[in-house]
Design a protein around this motif. Structure first.
Motif, PDB file in Angstrom:
ATOM      1  N   THR A  99      17.094 -26.032  63.530  1.00 28.12           N
ATOM      2  CA  THR A  99      17.679 -25.207  62.470  1.00 28.12           C
ATOM      3  C   THR A  99      17.872 -26.066  61.232  1.00 28.12           C
ATOM      4  OG1 THR A  99      18.823 -23.802  64.062  1.00 28.12           O
ATOM      5  CG2 THR A  99      19.639 -23.781  61.798  1.00 28.12           C
ATOM      6  N   VAL A 100      17.280 -25.627  60.135  1.00 25.49           N
ATOM      7  CA  VAL A 100      17.300 -26.404  58.894  1.00 25.49           C
ATOM      8  C   VAL A 100      17.826 -25.525  57.772  1.00 25.49           C
ATOM      9  CG1 VAL A 100      15.893 -27.649  57.206  1.00 25.49           C
ATOM     10  CG2 VAL A 100      15.380 -27.851  59.642  1.00 25.49           C
ATOM     11  N   ALA A 101      18.607 -26.114  56.874  1.00 24.21           N
ATOM     12  CA  ALA A 101      19.068 -25.412  55.675  1.00 24.21           C
ATOM     13  C   ALA A 101      18.590 -26.146  54.433  1.00 24.21           C
ATOM     14  CB  ALA A 101      20.587 -25.300  55.664  1.00 24.21           C
ATOM     15  N   PHE A 102      18.219 -25.375  53.437  1.00 24.40           N
ATOM     16  CA  PHE A 102      17.909 -25.913  52.114  1.00 24.40           C
ATOM     17  C   PHE A 102      18.929 -25.294  51.172  1.00 24.40           C
ATOM     18  CE2 PHE A 102      16.042 -25.752  47.917  1.00 24.40           C
ATOM     19  CZ  PHE A 102      15.410 -26.971  47.781  1.00 24.40           C
ATOM     20  N   VAL A 103      19.745 -26.125  50.547  1.00 28.04           N
ATOM     21  CA  VAL A 103      20.828 -25.595  49.726  1.00 28.04           C
ATOM     22  C   VAL A 103      20.447 -25.601  48.255  1.00 28.04           C
ATOM     23  CG1 VAL A 103      22.639 -26.237  51.349  1.00 28.04           C
ATOM     24  CG2 VAL A 103      21.945 -27.877  49.598  1.00 28.04           C
ATOM     25  N   THR A 104      20.988 -24.644  47.552  1.00 27.27           N
ATOM     26  CA  THR A 104      20.731 -24.537  46.122  1.00 27.27           C
ATOM     27  C   THR A 104      21.957 -23.946  45.454  1.00 27.27           C
ATOM     28  OG1 THR A 104      19.306 -23.521  44.433  1.00 27.27           O
ATOM     29  CG2 THR A 104      19.671 -22.268  46.443  1.00 27.27           C
ATOM     30  N   LEU A 105      22.266 -24.404  44.254  1.00 25.95           N
ATOM     31  CA  LEU A 105      23.362 -23.801  43.511  1.00 25.95           C
ATOM     32  C   LEU A 105      23.030 -22.351  43.180  1.00 25.95           C
ATOM     33  CD1 LEU A 105      24.352 -26.655  41.021  1.00 25.95           C
ATOM     34  CD2 LEU A 105      25.499 -26.015  43.138  1.00 25.95           C
ATOM     35  N   GLY A 106      24.055 -21.530  43.052  1.00 25.71           N
ATOM     36  CA  GLY A 106      23.842 -20.120  42.737  1.00 25.71           C
ATOM     37  C   GLY A 106      23.299 -19.358  43.922  1.00 25.71           C
ATOM     38  N   ASP A 107      22.309 -18.509  43.667  1.00 25.51           N
ATOM     39  CA  ASP A 107      21.678 -17.686  44.694  1.00 25.51           C
ATOM     40  C   ASP A 107      20.233 -18.133  44.881  1.00 25.51           C
ATOM     41  OD1 ASP A 107      21.878 -14.757  46.137  1.00 25.51           O
ATOM     42  OD2 ASP A 107      19.875 -15.119  45.344  1.00 25.51           O
TER      43      ASP A 107
END
Length: 240
Positions: free
Chosen positions: A83-91
């Motif tokens: 399970t991997v997440a890629f985070v980004t500000l906003g949406d």
């Protein structure tokens, strides 16, 4: 397994959604494309589970494609196994680096499963700070602040206002009243809300503009009551 694109909101760790926090806490590795998103993510994820990928701030298409391809090649094997997440500000779907990654994965790693976790967008942060209502029936346009700007909509929200004085001149000439917000709800840097572009002469990528034509559209309907001359039951009226 799955790659999650997680929207962190405008920069305040308290505005990460419950679902976003759950994904971050469960992910085997969380990739961050920049320092600000990393700072928010580390409120919920230990540094040992955060990976960095390079998304350069440039308009050089060749350099950008190379960076997107390298990021996808780094992330895809991890997402196949865990399970991997890629985070980004906003949406993740509103002016986000995640869009570049998603399209690159679709082209070169189509077997990777993707899921998006929405976040509070910069538009919501901006309208809340300014007390602006995007009313029913309004003509609202989102646009980057570069090149020729649209002049037809009643209301505009502009992203990436790096030259506030030049943007201001163009919008005022088109009949708009303009307000600016810089680093809203961000824990790093100075937050500025102003209608004076000279206060924002120093360039900053995290600056938005809201522009509105003062006479565009009808006034919003409100519920008011008045008693008729016969003194009977009040009649609800709409004021405009």
């Amino acid at each position: 397994m799955t790659l999650y694109g997680v929207g962190l909101g405008p920069g305040d760790a308290g505005l990460v959604t419950v679902r976003g926090r759950e994904v971050l806490e469960a992910a085997d590795v969380v990739y961050s494309p920049g320092r600000l998103s990393r700072t928010v993510a580390t409120e919920y994820v230990p540094e040992s589970r955060i990976g960095d990928v390079d998304f350069p701030m440039t308009r050089d298409e060749e350099e950008l494609r190379r960076a997107w391809k390298e990021a996808a090649a780094e992330i895809a094997p991890q997402a196949r196994e865990g399970t991997v997440a890629f985070v980004t500000l906003g949406d993740p779907n509103v002016y986000s680096t995640f869009g570049h990654l998603r399209r690159t994965l679709a082209a070169f790693h189509p077997d990777v499963e993707l899921e998006t976790v929405p976040g509070v967008s910069a538009v919501s942060a901006f309208t809340t700070t300014l007390g602006v209502e995007i009313r029913a029936g309004s003509s609202l346009t989102l646009h980057e602040a570069n090149g020729d700007l649209p002049t037809e909509p009643d209301q505009l929200v502009l992203f990436k206002v790096t030259d506030a004085p030049a943007t201001h001149e163009q919008l005022v000439d088109a009949g708009y009243e303009v307000w600016y917000g810089r680093r809203l709800y961000m824990e790093q840097g100075e937050t500025v809300v102003t209608d004076d572009p000279d206060e924002l002469a120093e360039r900053d990528y995290y600056t938005l503009a809201y522009a509105e034509k003062p006479d565009a559209g009808a006034e919003p309907a409100t519920a008011a009551f008045e008693t008729d001359v016969a003194g009977q039951t009040p009649t609800e009226v709409s004021s405009r």
